[in-house]
Design a protein around this motif. Sequence first.
Motif, PDB file in Angstrom:
ATOM      1  N   GLU A 288       6.762   8.986  -6.781  1.00 13.92           N
ATOM      2  CA  GLU A 288       7.933   9.534  -6.095  1.00 13.92           C
ATOM      3  C   GLU A 288       9.120   8.574  -6.165  1.00 13.92           C
ATOM      4  O   GLU A 288      10.265   9.012  -6.344  1.00 13.92           O
ATOM      5  CB  GLU A 288       7.604   9.813  -4.630  1.00 13.92           C
ATOM      6  CG  GLU A 288       6.556  10.895  -4.432  1.00 13.92           C
ATOM      7  CD  GLU A 288       6.027  10.894  -3.016  1.00 13.92           C
ATOM      8  OE1 GLU A 288       6.693  11.505  -2.153  1.00 13.92           O
ATOM      9  OE2 GLU A 288       4.970  10.268  -2.781  1.00 13.92           O
TER      10      GLU A 288
ATOM     11  N   ALA B  30       2.296   1.681  -3.467  1.00 14.00           N
ATOM     12  CA  ALA B  30       1.275   2.183  -4.388  1.00 14.00           C
ATOM     13  C   ALA B  30       1.057   3.688  -4.183  1.00 14.00           C
ATOM     14  O   ALA B  30       0.904   4.440  -5.151  1.00 14.00           O
ATOM     15  CB  ALA B  30      -0.030   1.419  -4.196  1.00 14.00           C
ATOM     16  N   GLU B  31       1.072   4.122  -2.931  1.00 14.26           N
ATOM     17  CA  GLU B  31       0.861   5.544  -2.618  1.00 14.26           C
ATOM     18  C   GLU B  31       2.032   6.407  -3.086  1.00 14.26           C
ATOM     19  O   GLU B  31       1.854   7.557  -3.475  1.00 14.26           O
ATOM     20  CB  GLU B  31       0.672   5.713  -1.110  1.00 14.26           C
ATOM     21  CG  GLU B  31       0.391   7.133  -0.685  1.00 14.26           C
ATOM     22  CD  GLU B  31       0.174   7.258   0.806  1.00 14.26           C
ATOM     23  OE1 GLU B  31       0.364   8.369   1.337  1.00 14.26           O
ATOM     24  OE2 GLU B  31      -0.185   6.260   1.455  1.00 14.26           O
ATOM     25  N   HIS B  32       3.230   5.863  -3.065  1.00 12.82           N
ATOM     26  CA  HIS B  32       4.447   6.635  -3.373  1.00 12.82           C
ATOM     27  C   HIS B  32       5.110   6.212  -4.682  1.00 12.82           C
ATOM     28  O   HIS B  32       6.279   6.530  -4.918  1.00 12.82           O
ATOM     29  CB  HIS B  32       5.441   6.515  -2.211  1.00 12.82           C
ATOM     30  CG  HIS B  32       4.910   7.078  -0.940  1.00 12.82           C
ATOM     31  ND1 HIS B  32       4.868   8.429  -0.685  1.00 12.82           N
ATOM     32  CD2 HIS B  32       4.371   6.470   0.135  1.00 12.82           C
ATOM     33  CE1 HIS B  32       4.339   8.633   0.508  1.00 12.82           C
ATOM     34  NE2 HIS B  32       4.016   7.456   1.017  1.00 12.82           N
ATOM     35  N   TRP B  33       4.374   5.495  -5.520  1.00 10.66           N
ATOM     36  CA  TRP B  33       4.894   4.956  -6.773  1.00 10.66           C
ATOM     37  C   TRP B  33       5.608   6.014  -7.608  1.00 10.66           C
ATOM     38  O   TRP B  33       6.757   5.830  -8.013  1.00 10.66           O
ATOM     39  CB  TRP B  33       3.723   4.340  -7.545  1.00 10.66           C
ATOM     40  CG  TRP B  33       4.002   3.868  -8.917  1.00 10.66           C
ATOM     41  CD1 TRP B  33       3.711   4.503 -10.085  1.00 10.66           C
ATOM     42  CD2 TRP B  33       4.640   2.642  -9.291  1.00 10.66           C
ATOM     43  NE1 TRP B  33       4.104   3.747 -11.163  1.00 10.66           N
ATOM     44  CE2 TRP B  33       4.679   2.602 -10.697  1.00 10.66           C
ATOM     45  CE3 TRP B  33       5.175   1.583  -8.583  1.00 10.66           C
ATOM     46  CZ2 TRP B  33       5.236   1.544 -11.402  1.00 10.66           C
ATOM     47  CZ3 TRP B  33       5.721   0.522  -9.291  1.00 10.66           C
ATOM     48  CH2 TRP B  33       5.753   0.518 -10.679  1.00 10.66           C
TER      49      TRP B  33
ATOM     50  N   ALA C 145       0.836  -1.201   0.000  1.00 10.23           N
ATOM     51  CA  ALA C 145       0.000   0.000   0.000  1.00 10.23           C
ATOM     52  C   ALA C 145       0.874   1.256   0.000  1.00 10.23           C
ATOM     53  O   ALA C 145       0.583   2.232  -0.700  1.00 10.23           O
ATOM     54  CB  ALA C 145      -0.945  -0.008   1.206  1.00 10.23           C
ATOM     55  N   TRP C 146       1.948   1.210   0.772  1.00 10.52           N
ATOM     56  CA  TRP C 146       2.869   2.348   0.810  1.00 10.52           C
ATOM     57  C   TRP C 146       3.494   2.572  -0.556  1.00 10.52           C
ATOM     58  O   TRP C 146       3.583   3.701  -1.041  1.00 10.52           O
ATOM     59  CB  TRP C 146       3.950   2.109   1.870  1.00 10.52           C
ATOM     60  CG  TRP C 146       4.915   3.245   1.983  1.00 10.52           C
ATOM     61  CD1 TRP C 146       4.802   4.353   2.767  1.00 10.52           C
ATOM     62  CD2 TRP C 146       6.139   3.399   1.242  1.00 10.52           C
ATOM     63  NE1 TRP C 146       5.877   5.178   2.574  1.00 10.52           N
ATOM     64  CE2 TRP C 146       6.710   4.618   1.642  1.00 10.52           C
ATOM     65  CE3 TRP C 146       6.793   2.617   0.292  1.00 10.52           C
ATOM     66  CZ2 TRP C 146       7.922   5.074   1.117  1.00 10.52           C
ATOM     67  CZ3 TRP C 146       7.993   3.078  -0.234  1.00 10.52           C
ATOM     68  CH2 TRP C 146       8.548   4.294   0.181  1.00 10.52           C
TER      69      TRP C 146
END
Length: 129
Positions: free
Chosen positions: A110, A105-108, A102-103
């Motif tokens: 970046e 996916a959220e920061h892909w 999930a992390w």
Amino acid sequence: MREPLPADMFDELCPSSLNPVRFGDKWAALVIRCLEHGPRRFSELRVPLRRVTPKVLTQSLRSLERDGLIKRTVHAGAAPRVEYELTPLGLSMLQPLDAACAWVAEHWDELLDAREAYDGAARLGGVSR
């Protein structure tokens, strides 16, 4: 009968390939993810993990077994077969893996931007190694 593992499960552009969390070895998290829905044979694991050589996959499986995360079962018979499955300890890794995915996916974006910037600087000699 279980659904077969999809061949593109770990496509090169899959967020799981950017996962910065490493334990066991480079492929351990992917092996655990392959086993989350039940036992699998080596040949089944090779489908989504096609970028892993058989030797390295065997080493990963042995390492995970040594750490108590998976169990290897040999089924005797006319055509013996071996299956790998998660132990209760291995199953307990699914929640942290979900959080890590999930992390990612959220920061892909970046992560990709940072890697491209780093690689660009390295090509220009701006990064010492």
